[in-house]
Scaffold this active site. Structure first.
Site, PDB file in Angstrom:
ATOM      1  N   CYS A  70       0.730  -1.214   0.058  1.00  0.00           N
ATOM      2  CA  CYS A  70       0.119   0.125  -0.157  1.00  0.00           C
ATOM      3  C   CYS A  70       0.704   1.212  -0.109  1.00  0.00           C
ATOM      4  CB  CYS A  70      -0.831   0.063   1.298  1.00  0.00           C
ATOM      5  SG  CYS A  70      -1.904   1.597   1.407  1.00  0.00           S
ATOM      6  N   HIS A 129      -3.361   0.995   8.372  1.00  0.00           N
ATOM      7  CA  HIS A 129      -4.025   0.743   7.394  1.00  0.00           C
ATOM      8  C   HIS A 129      -5.323  -0.060   7.492  1.00  0.00           C
ATOM      9  CE1 HIS A 129      -3.842  -1.254   3.077  1.00  0.00           C
ATOM     10  NE2 HIS A 129      -4.535  -2.186   3.704  1.00  0.00           N
ATOM     11  N   ASN A 169     -14.133   8.545  -0.503  1.00  0.00           N
ATOM     12  CA  ASN A 169     -14.707   7.479  -1.155  1.00  0.00           C
ATOM     13  C   ASN A 169     -14.330   6.312  -0.256  1.00  0.00           C
ATOM     14  OD1 ASN A 169     -15.671   9.020  -3.424  1.00  0.00           O
ATOM     15  ND2 ASN A 169     -13.606   8.631  -4.580  1.00  0.00           N
ATOM     16  N   HIS A 180      -6.507   1.736   2.003  1.00  0.00           N
ATOM     17  CA  HIS A 180      -6.048   2.664   3.328  1.00  0.00           C
ATOM     18  C   HIS A 180      -7.319   3.674   3.399  1.00  0.00           C
ATOM     19  CE1 HIS A 180      -2.536   3.662   5.815  1.00  0.00           C
ATOM     20  NE2 HIS A 180      -3.416   4.846   6.048  1.00  0.00           N
ATOM     21  N   HIS A 182      -8.414   7.140   3.601  1.00  0.00           N
ATOM     22  CA  HIS A 182      -8.164   8.227   2.950  1.00  0.00           C
ATOM     23  C   HIS A 182      -9.052   8.959   2.620  1.00  0.00           C
ATOM     24  CE1 HIS A 182      -7.967   6.152  -0.518  1.00  0.00           C
ATOM     25  NE2 HIS A 182      -7.638   7.130  -1.251  1.00  0.00           N
ATOM     26  N   GLN A 184     -10.006  12.801  -0.139  1.00  0.00           N
ATOM     27  CA  GLN A 184      -9.213  13.876  -1.391  1.00  0.00           C
ATOM     28  C   GLN A 184      -9.738  15.022  -1.180  1.00  0.00           C
ATOM     29  OE1 GLN A 184      -8.431  11.768  -5.237  1.00  0.00           O
ATOM     30  NE2 GLN A 184     -10.050  10.050  -4.125  1.00  0.00           N
TER      31      GLN A 184
END
Length: 348
Positions: A70, A129, A169, A180, A182, A184
């Site tokens: 990852c 993770h 998302n 992982h 996260h 944006q």
């Protein structure tokens, strides 16, 4: 919160947002990376007065790698990733495969096009993770929020940026390419179609604020609330399970939230996310989208809110955007909003 900026091997910016002041951020990115790709194109669709980004370089972006490969994990045990440090709290960095950037691009002849100037950033919520946003403590949610506020201010100050969009998302059903946890941030060089439509519908008055007041008064679609925020299913929800989380005070964007509002957001949002996961007993795929005012227009009418929605309509069924939704833009919801609100309240 301590903010430390550094540069990755290919020149992209990376920023650590740490919850302690005694952390050293001197790790160096030792990878041999190619130069970042050129900017994407923006092509004009005259039929609907909208811009479409053409980003062919994104075809080669990393797609669902094994957990031990990852790129959002910390760099450890000789494995170099996008984050040079061996551990972190929250990290923001320029996307390696951006839809919008400030780099040059060659434009085709014979079409109405312009460079897709802007910026795309990745926000890593945790170095774990196997975590999810719903498993974060409220203190980490506050750190994420502060990072998004910092980036909203910085990106809004960039030349040509008209709107800043922070989102997450979650789930392969949504189309994520990395597991992982996260989010944006997109800095657009135009005002997005959804925001343009909301501003046009406002006709110079704060329609969303009026909607929020009526939902709080009715209560039937309210899922949860506290002193500063209310989470509710909108009366005309498009998605099977859709919740808006809105501050009671009308503010145009995240930087305008005061300390009390910033502290109160995390506990309520985490409660709603956990209800989503409890609804069918499986991790709920979702999109979490902050609706902020454009940088230069519509700020008096806009009311900051987060839109959380899922395409899962039953334990083993997904809502696909088929003919009516995809071709005509007319949504057909399979779940009555009042029932969705009831199910989410019961899921707690």
């Amino acid at each position: 919160m301590r903010k430390t900026s550094t540069t990755l091997a290919d020149g992209r910016e990376l920023i650590y947002f740490d919850e302690r002041d005694d952390v050293e951020r001197d790790a160096v990115d030792k990878r041999d990376l190619p130069p970042p790709p050129p900017a994407s194109q923006l092509r004009y669709d005259a039929l609907v007065d909208e811009w479409v980004a053409i980003a062919a370089h994104r075809q080669t972006r990393t797609f669902l790698p094994p957990a031990d490969e990852c790129p959002l994990d910390p760099s450890r045990d000789g494995k170099e990733t996008e984050i040079p440090a061996s551990d972190y709290d929250v990290v923001v960095f320029e996307n390696r495969f951006p839809s919008f950037s400030d780099r040059p691009v060659e434009l085709p002849e014979g079409v109405v096009a312009r460079p897709a100037h802007g910026r795309c950033e990745v926000v890593c919520f945790t170095s774990d993770h196997n975590a999810s946003f719903a498993t974060l403590p409220p203190s980490r949610v506050r750190t994420v929020l502060e990072a998004q506020i910092d980036r909203t201010l910085a990106l809004s100050a960039m030349d040509g940026v008209e709107q800043v969009f922070c989102f997450e998302n979650r789930g392969v059903e949504i189309g994520v390419t990395l597991h992982h946890p996260h989010g944006q941030i997109y800095a657009y060089p135009f005002v997005t179609p959804r925001t343009r439509a909301m501003l046009a519908a406002s006709r110079g008055r704060p329609v969303y604020s009026e909607l929020l007041a009526s939902e709080r008064a009715a209560g039937v679609r309210v899922v949860a609330s506290n002193e500063h925020w209310t989470a509710f299913v909108p009366v005309a929800a498009r998605w099977p399970f859709e919740v808006h989380v809105a501050p009671h005070r009308r503010v145009p964007d995240m930087p305008a939230l005061d300390d009390a509002e910033r502290d109160a957001f995390g506990p309520l949002y985490l409660d709603v996310l956990r209800r989503f996961d409890a609804l069918f007993g499986v991790p709920m795929p979702y999109i979490s989208a902050w609706h902020q005012a454009p940088v230069h227009s519509g700020r008096e009418e806009s009311h900051l809110h987060l839109q959380l929605f899922s395409i899962r309509r039953a334990a083993n069924k997904l809502k696909y955007l088929a003919g009516s939704e995809s071709a005509m833009g007319v949504f057909i919801n399979d779940v009555v909003p009042e029932e969705a609100a009831h199910l989410l309240r019961e899921a707690g």
